[in-house]
Write a protein that holds these residues in place. Sequence first.
Motif, PDB file in Angstrom:
ATOM      1  N   GLY A 150       0.792  -1.238   0.000  1.00 17.46           N
ATOM      2  CA  GLY A 150       0.000   0.000   0.000  1.00 17.46           C
ATOM      3  C   GLY A 150       0.817   1.277   0.000  1.00 17.46           C
ATOM      4  N   VAL A 151       2.138   1.169  -0.177  1.00 17.79           N
ATOM      5  CA  VAL A 151       2.947   2.392  -0.264  1.00 17.79           C
ATOM      6  C   VAL A 151       2.602   3.100  -1.572  1.00 17.79           C
ATOM      7  CG1 VAL A 151       5.308   3.295  -0.446  1.00 17.79           C
ATOM      8  CG2 VAL A 151       4.799   1.435   1.140  1.00 17.79           C
ATOM      9  N   LYS A 152       2.297   4.406  -1.461  1.00 22.05           N
ATOM     10  CA  LYS A 152       1.855   5.129  -2.655  1.00 22.05           C
ATOM     11  C   LYS A 152       3.017   5.801  -3.393  1.00 22.05           C
ATOM     12  CE  LYS A 152      -2.793   5.014  -2.378  1.00 22.05           C
ATOM     13  NZ  LYS A 152      -2.866   3.948  -1.370  1.00 22.05           N
ATOM     14  N   ARG A 153       3.876   6.462  -2.623  1.00 22.67           N
ATOM     15  CA  ARG A 153       4.946   7.221  -3.272  1.00 22.67           C
ATOM     16  C   ARG A 153       6.267   6.922  -2.574  1.00 22.67           C
ATOM     17  NH1 ARG A 153       4.583  12.608  -2.748  1.00 22.67           N
ATOM     18  NH2 ARG A 153       2.943  12.723  -1.201  1.00 22.67           N
ATOM     19  N   VAL A 154       7.348   7.010  -3.347  1.00 23.87           N
ATOM     20  CA  VAL A 154       8.669   6.726  -2.794  1.00 23.87           C
ATOM     21  C   VAL A 154       9.630   7.853  -3.158  1.00 23.87           C
ATOM     22  CG1 VAL A 154      10.578   5.076  -2.764  1.00 23.87           C
ATOM     23  CG2 VAL A 154       8.268   4.249  -3.089  1.00 23.87           C
ATOM     24  N   ASN A 155      10.317   8.367  -2.146  1.00 25.51           N
ATOM     25  CA  ASN A 155      11.399   9.324  -2.385  1.00 25.51           C
ATOM     26  C   ASN A 155      12.722   8.577  -2.244  1.00 25.51           C
ATOM     27  OD1 ASN A 155       9.434  11.238  -2.451  1.00 25.51           O
ATOM     28  ND2 ASN A 155      10.058  12.304  -0.592  1.00 25.51           N
ATOM     29  N   ILE A 156      13.574   8.730  -3.241  1.00 15.20           N
ATOM     30  CA  ILE A 156      14.853   8.018  -3.223  1.00 15.20           C
ATOM     31  C   ILE A 156      15.983   9.047  -3.276  1.00 15.20           C
ATOM     32  CG2 ILE A 156      16.275   6.288  -4.392  1.00 15.20           C
ATOM     33  CD1 ILE A 156      13.567   5.342  -5.755  1.00 15.20           C
ATOM     34  N   SER A 157      16.927   8.925  -2.357  1.00 14.00           N
ATOM     35  CA  SER A 157      18.030   9.890  -2.325  1.00 14.00           C
ATOM     36  C   SER A 157      19.055   9.558  -3.405  1.00 14.00           C
ATOM     37  CB  SER A 157      18.693   9.875  -0.949  1.00 14.00           C
ATOM     38  OG  SER A 157      17.755  10.310   0.000  1.00 14.00           O
ATOM     39  N   GLU A 217      15.005   1.887 -10.844  1.00 12.10           N
ATOM     40  CA  GLU A 217      14.295   1.191 -11.931  1.00 12.10           C
ATOM     41  C   GLU A 217      13.266   0.210 -11.384  1.00 12.10           C
ATOM     42  OE1 GLU A 217      17.409  -0.192 -14.502  1.00 12.10           O
ATOM     43  OE2 GLU A 217      17.631   1.832 -15.343  1.00 12.10           O
ATOM     44  N   ALA A 218      13.623  -0.465 -10.288  1.00 10.88           N
ATOM     45  CA  ALA A 218      12.668  -1.414  -9.676  1.00 10.88           C
ATOM     46  C   ALA A 218      11.440  -0.669  -9.160  1.00 10.88           C
ATOM     47  CB  ALA A 218      13.354  -2.178  -8.539  1.00 10.88           C
ATOM     48  N   ALA A 219      11.651   0.524  -8.615  1.00 13.45           N
ATOM     49  CA  ALA A 219      10.517   1.309  -8.095  1.00 13.45           C
ATOM     50  C   ALA A 219       9.616   1.721  -9.257  1.00 13.45           C
ATOM     51  CB  ALA A 219      11.033   2.536  -7.347  1.00 13.45           C
ATOM     52  N   LEU A 220      10.219   2.095 -10.372  1.00 19.64           N
ATOM     53  CA  LEU A 220       9.408   2.499 -11.526  1.00 19.64           C
ATOM     54  C   LEU A 220       8.612   1.307 -12.048  1.00 19.64           C
ATOM     55  CD1 LEU A 220      11.953   4.861 -13.262  1.00 19.64           C
ATOM     56  CD2 LEU A 220       9.733   5.477 -12.296  1.00 19.64           C
ATOM     57  N   LYS A 221       9.268   0.168 -12.075  1.00 20.04           N
ATOM     58  CA  LYS A 221       8.606  -1.037 -12.573  1.00 20.04           C
ATOM     59  C   LYS A 221       7.447  -1.444 -11.658  1.00 20.04           C
ATOM     60  CE  LYS A 221       9.891  -5.569 -14.216  1.00 20.04           C
ATOM     61  NZ  LYS A 221      10.607  -6.618 -13.517  1.00 20.04           N
ATOM     62  N   ALA A 222       7.626  -1.243 -10.354  1.00 26.39           N
ATOM     63  CA  ALA A 222       6.576  -1.641  -9.403  1.00 26.39           C
ATOM     64  C   ALA A 222       5.326  -0.778  -9.557  1.00 26.39           C
ATOM     65  CB  ALA A 222       7.113  -1.552  -7.973  1.00 26.39           C
ATOM     66  N   GLY A 223       5.479   0.405 -10.157  1.00 25.87           N
ATOM     67  CA  GLY A 223       4.304   1.211 -10.490  1.00 25.87           C
ATOM     68  C   GLY A 223       3.776   2.100  -9.364  1.00 25.87           C
ATOM     69  N   PHE A 224       4.657   2.649  -8.519  1.00 26.31           N
ATOM     70  CA  PHE A 224       4.199   3.612  -7.511  1.00 26.31           C
ATOM     71  C   PHE A 224       3.580   4.814  -8.211  1.00 26.31           C
ATOM     72  CE2 PHE A 224       7.650   1.348  -5.346  1.00 26.31           C
ATOM     73  CZ  PHE A 224       6.966   0.943  -4.207  1.00 26.31           C
TER      74      PHE A 224
END
Length: 330
Positions: free
Chosen positions: A114-121, A147-154
């Motif tokens: 259920g995580v909606k958005r991710v900030n990556i440093s 790239e994994a975060a983009l693929k997961a679709g957040f």
Amino acid sequence: MPSQLIDKFNRKITYVRMSVIDRCDFRCVYCMDEKMTFLPRAQILTLEELEWLGRAFVELGVTKIRITGGEPLVRKNILHLFQVLGELEGLKELVLTTNGSQLVKMAQPLKEAGVKRVNISLDSLKPDRFQKMTRTGKLNIVLRGIEAALKAGFKRVKINAVILKNRNHDEVTDLVQFACDYGIDITFIEEMPLGMIGEHDRAEAFYSSAQIRQDLEESFTLLPSAETTAGPARYYRVINTDTRIGFISPHSHNFCDTCNRVRVTTEGRLLLCLGQEHSVDLRRVIRANPGDIMALKQAIIKAMAIKPKGHDFELDEQPQILRYMNATGG
Ligand code: SAM
Ligand code: SF4
């Protein structure tokens, strides 16, 4: 009992940032000293206590929780906390700030929790420099994590970059180009004087948001945007792209008037302001009243009375706040 949190300046508190661990697999030069002493286990909130806190805040009208640290994803069994929080009725946004080192394996389960958005440093796109700024980080692992975060679709992925003069200030254009290429957002953060870091002089390393904007305008057209994500950043849109650029400028732009947030440190201290020491020990309340969510909610409501009007960062040589960002929850 009131069902929402309102401080004495009539600001409604709807956003909580929770630092779930002070430890980290990186040692970024602006965040930590090379040799850090971390908290003993008994002093940090257990996962059950963190769940309990999340539940109390949501029952008090909080709609957004950011999980941060330290590096939240290196805490054992942390996924379970995301799963429990992700199911809380009333919580609209469960979001995460991470250094990206664990995202290759965790992005998909986090999305499912259920995580909606991710900030990556990401402070540099040059492997050597990235390693120097993080002391232990590996750029290629973080890039694969993005790239994994983009693929997961957040719903949204965003880069956070702390810019230091003569360290990475010459990369602001490349970082924005990177964000545009991936169709993601980027926020530039001015270094804040939290903790004794010893590695560099913060006044000398200061590189202002205004200067970054000026540098970027040589290559991009930026349109001021009224958008807000209930955060302190000011936003611009890069013309003809999906990318927004945010600037967090605690030195040059005081964002306190509309502050809607509080923080909980790794030890369960409710911090009413990032730049001040006003706080309430919620761990003591939780441990003294096991299973009593009313007592916890009362303590949180009472704490609103001491939320200060604003912070007061100066570029002194000595930090005004001795706690480090990793325990505070950046
Ligand atoms: N480890 C995760 C990460 O790096 O994204 C989450 C915790 S970290 C403390 C959260 C954010 O705070 C990061 O974007 C980091 O760059 C920023 N940060 C750390 N120390 C800072 C400082 N002294 N001034 C401004 N930003 C800082
Ligand atoms: Fe770790 Fe994040 Fe601090 Fe870097 S900024 S040392 S990744 S907690």
